[in-house]
Design a protein around this motif. Sequence first.
Motif, mmCIF file in Angstrom:
data_model
loop_
_atom_site.group_PDB
_atom_site.id
_atom_site.type_symbol
_atom_site.label_atom_id
_atom_site.label_comp_id
_atom_site.label_asym_id
_atom_site.label_seq_id
_atom_site.Cartn_x
_atom_site.Cartn_y
_atom_site.Cartn_z
ATOM 1 N N PHE A 95 0.955 -1.156 -0.006
ATOM 2 C CA PHE A 95 0.104 0.011 0.063
ATOM 3 C C PHE A 95 0.860 1.413 0.052
ATOM 4 C CE2 PHE A 95 -2.400 -3.326 2.352
ATOM 5 C CZ PHE A 95 -3.497 -3.318 1.084
ATOM 6 N N CYS A 96 2.166 1.199 0.498
ATOM 7 C CA CYS A 96 3.085 2.265 0.690
ATOM 8 C C CYS A 96 3.213 3.032 -0.697
ATOM 9 C CB CYS A 96 4.269 2.081 1.158
ATOM 10 S SG CYS A 96 4.217 1.946 2.949
ATOM 11 N N PRO A 97 3.549 2.128 -1.844
ATOM 12 C CA PRO A 97 3.782 3.000 -3.209
ATOM 13 C C PRO A 97 2.590 3.523 -3.886
ATOM 14 C CG PRO A 97 4.509 0.592 -3.185
ATOM 15 C CD PRO A 97 3.846 0.766 -1.909
ATOM 16 N N ILE A 98 1.149 3.084 -3.529
ATOM 17 C CA ILE A 98 0.117 3.675 -3.783
ATOM 18 C C ILE A 98 -0.405 5.189 -3.218
ATOM 19 C CG2 ILE A 98 -2.648 3.464 -3.470
ATOM 20 C CD1 ILE A 98 -2.039 0.343 -3.884
ATOM 21 N N VAL A 99 0.081 5.140 -1.887
ATOM 22 C CA VAL A 99 -0.302 6.427 -0.968
ATOM 23 C C VAL A 99 1.193 7.342 -1.456
ATOM 24 C CG1 VAL A 99 0.047 7.371 1.242
ATOM 25 C CG2 VAL A 99 -1.478 5.159 0.999
ATOM 26 N N ARG A 100 2.323 6.947 -1.810
ATOM 27 C CA ARG A 100 3.274 7.621 -2.148
ATOM 28 C C ARG A 100 2.980 8.346 -3.679
ATOM 29 N NH1 ARG A 100 6.911 4.656 -4.473
ATOM 30 N NH2 ARG A 100 6.561 5.401 -6.407
ATOM 31 N N ARG A 101 2.440 7.655 -4.600
ATOM 32 C CA ARG A 101 2.177 8.358 -5.728
ATOM 33 C C ARG A 101 1.035 9.366 -5.645
ATOM 34 N NH1 ARG A 101 3.172 2.992 -7.255
ATOM 35 N NH2 ARG A 101 0.786 2.242 -7.327
ATOM 36 N N ARG A 102 0.048 9.062 -4.630
ATOM 37 C CA ARG A 102 -1.192 9.927 -4.570
ATOM 38 C C ARG A 102 -0.314 11.432 -3.830
ATOM 39 N NH1 ARG A 102 -5.553 5.432 -2.758
ATOM 40 N NH2 ARG A 102 -5.682 4.311 -4.432
ATOM 41 N N LEU A 103 0.630 11.022 -3.008
ATOM 42 C CA LEU A 103 0.834 12.192 -2.271
ATOM 43 C C LEU A 103 1.736 13.159 -3.278
ATOM 44 C CD1 LEU A 103 2.126 10.913 1.279
ATOM 45 C CD2 LEU A 103 0.505 12.684 0.679
ATOM 46 N N GLU A 104 2.639 12.370 -4.014
ATOM 47 C CA GLU A 104 3.345 13.043 -5.067
ATOM 48 C C GLU A 104 2.657 13.900 -6.030
ATOM 49 O OE1 GLU A 104 5.850 10.123 -6.729
ATOM 50 O OE2 GLU A 104 7.397 10.244 -4.726
ATOM 51 N N ALA A 105 1.422 13.324 -6.176
ATOM 52 C CA ALA A 105 0.356 14.120 -7.441
ATOM 53 C C ALA A 105 -0.248 15.247 -6.606
ATOM 54 C CB ALA A 105 -0.709 12.883 -7.856
ATOM 55 N N LEU A 106 -0.562 14.942 -5.590
ATOM 56 C CA LEU A 106 -1.011 16.159 -4.464
ATOM 57 C C LEU A 106 -0.128 17.242 -4.248
ATOM 58 C CD1 LEU A 106 -3.186 14.760 -1.822
ATOM 59 C CD2 LEU A 106 -4.108 16.230 -3.487
ATOM 60 N N GLN A 107 1.123 16.927 -4.239
ATOM 61 C CA GLN A 107 2.395 17.862 -3.796
ATOM 62 C C GLN A 107 2.315 18.885 -4.959
ATOM 63 O OE1 GLN A 107 6.189 16.295 -3.574
ATOM 64 N NE2 GLN A 107 6.956 17.945 -2.579
ATOM 65 N N LYS A 108 2.027 18.339 -6.193
ATOM 66 C CA LYS A 108 2.106 19.013 -7.504
ATOM 67 C C LYS A 108 1.150 20.324 -7.449
ATOM 68 C CE LYS A 108 4.286 15.701 -10.305
ATOM 69 N NZ LYS A 108 4.360 14.674 -11.291
ATOM 70 N N GLU A 109 -0.133 19.915 -7.039
ATOM 71 C CA GLU A 109 -1.110 20.711 -7.003
ATOM 72 C C GLU A 109 -1.350 21.609 -5.608
ATOM 73 O OE1 GLU A 109 -3.738 20.690 -9.205
ATOM 74 O OE2 GLU A 109 -2.320 19.461 -10.609
ATOM 75 N N MET A 110 -0.904 21.094 -4.646
ATOM 76 C CA MET A 110 -1.076 21.853 -3.402
ATOM 77 C C MET A 110 0.364 22.499 -2.935
ATOM 78 S SD MET A 110 -3.437 19.403 -1.219
ATOM 79 C CE MET A 110 -3.850 20.303 0.097
ATOM 80 N N GLY A 111 1.442 22.191 -3.326
ATOM 81 C CA GLY A 111 2.665 22.856 -3.101
ATOM 82 C C GLY A 111 3.272 22.516 -1.746
ATOM 83 N N PHE A 112 3.007 21.745 -0.891
ATOM 84 C CA PHE A 112 3.536 21.054 0.368
ATOM 85 C C PHE A 112 4.954 20.712 0.273
ATOM 86 C CE2 PHE A 112 0.606 17.765 -0.966
ATOM 87 C CZ PHE A 112 1.269 16.841 -0.774
ATOM 88 N N THR A 113 5.608 20.594 1.335
ATOM 89 C CA THR A 113 6.799 19.894 1.464
ATOM 90 C C THR A 113 6.576 18.496 1.712
ATOM 91 O OG1 THR A 113 7.728 22.118 1.982
ATOM 92 C CG2 THR A 113 8.989 20.006 2.367
ATOM 93 N N LEU A 114 7.100 17.645 1.038
ATOM 94 C CA LEU A 114 6.955 16.340 1.351
ATOM 95 C C LEU A 114 8.216 15.415 1.734
ATOM 96 C CD1 LEU A 114 5.333 13.478 1.329
ATOM 97 C CD2 LEU A 114 5.649 13.412 -1.107
ATOM 98 N N THR A 115 8.389 14.980 2.763
ATOM 99 C CA THR A 115 9.570 14.135 3.533
ATOM 100 C C THR A 115 9.210 12.667 3.420
ATOM 101 O OG1 THR A 115 10.186 16.169 4.781
ATOM 102 C CG2 THR A 115 11.293 13.799 5.175
ATOM 103 N N ARG A 116 9.905 11.817 2.709
ATOM 104 C CA ARG A 116 9.518 10.569 2.701
ATOM 105 C C ARG A 116 10.743 9.932 3.544
ATOM 106 N NH1 ARG A 116 8.835 12.214 -2.326
ATOM 107 N NH2 ARG A 116 10.885 12.123 -3.038
#
Length: 177
Positions: free
Chosen positions: A103-124
């Motif tokens: 499930f981790c790659p699924i959530v990671r891809r969703r977060l990366e797509a949201l990051q492009k739209e929302m502009g938040f800082t993502l730490t993995r």
Amino acid sequence: MNNSSTAPEATGKQQCTLTNLYFSVLIFAILYAGGLAFFVYRDNWHDLLLWLVLLPSARWVGMRLSPLTSKWRGYGSVDDKLPSHVDKAQVEVTFYSHNGCPFCPIVRRRLEALQKEMGFTLTRIDLTTKPQLAGNMRIKSVPVVEVGANRLVGNATTEQLAQLIAGAQASEPCLLV
């Protein structure tokens, strides 16, 4: 820290306990090393080469097919629900994952797509080789998305992730200049 409970019932089981993941890595390593030792002992180099390639490949294929078989294995669907609208969010989002969690790659891809739209800082942060960090952070299952004092554990739709991030943006104090 608050555990968000906005996930629907079907995704309640869509998480991997770290104990099971570390145990499966240990079993895989023992099986892999045992096979290597067996084929070297038997002086069977052809089968040794197959073992070197096929066992990791089978594990990789199992991980890739996991979203397709999730519903049949009792985890429910991993379908996504997209948000109708997202706002920019200047927050820090931390994503905790493990290499063996499907499930981790699924959530990671969703977060990366949201990051492009929302502009938040993502730490993995990959907990595969950091079990002490998981213990210190009181993380027992992955994937975990942490925003401020709020956590979302398990598979989450893009809409749920956007709500978590937007909620943190609204609750953080802002400085007026």
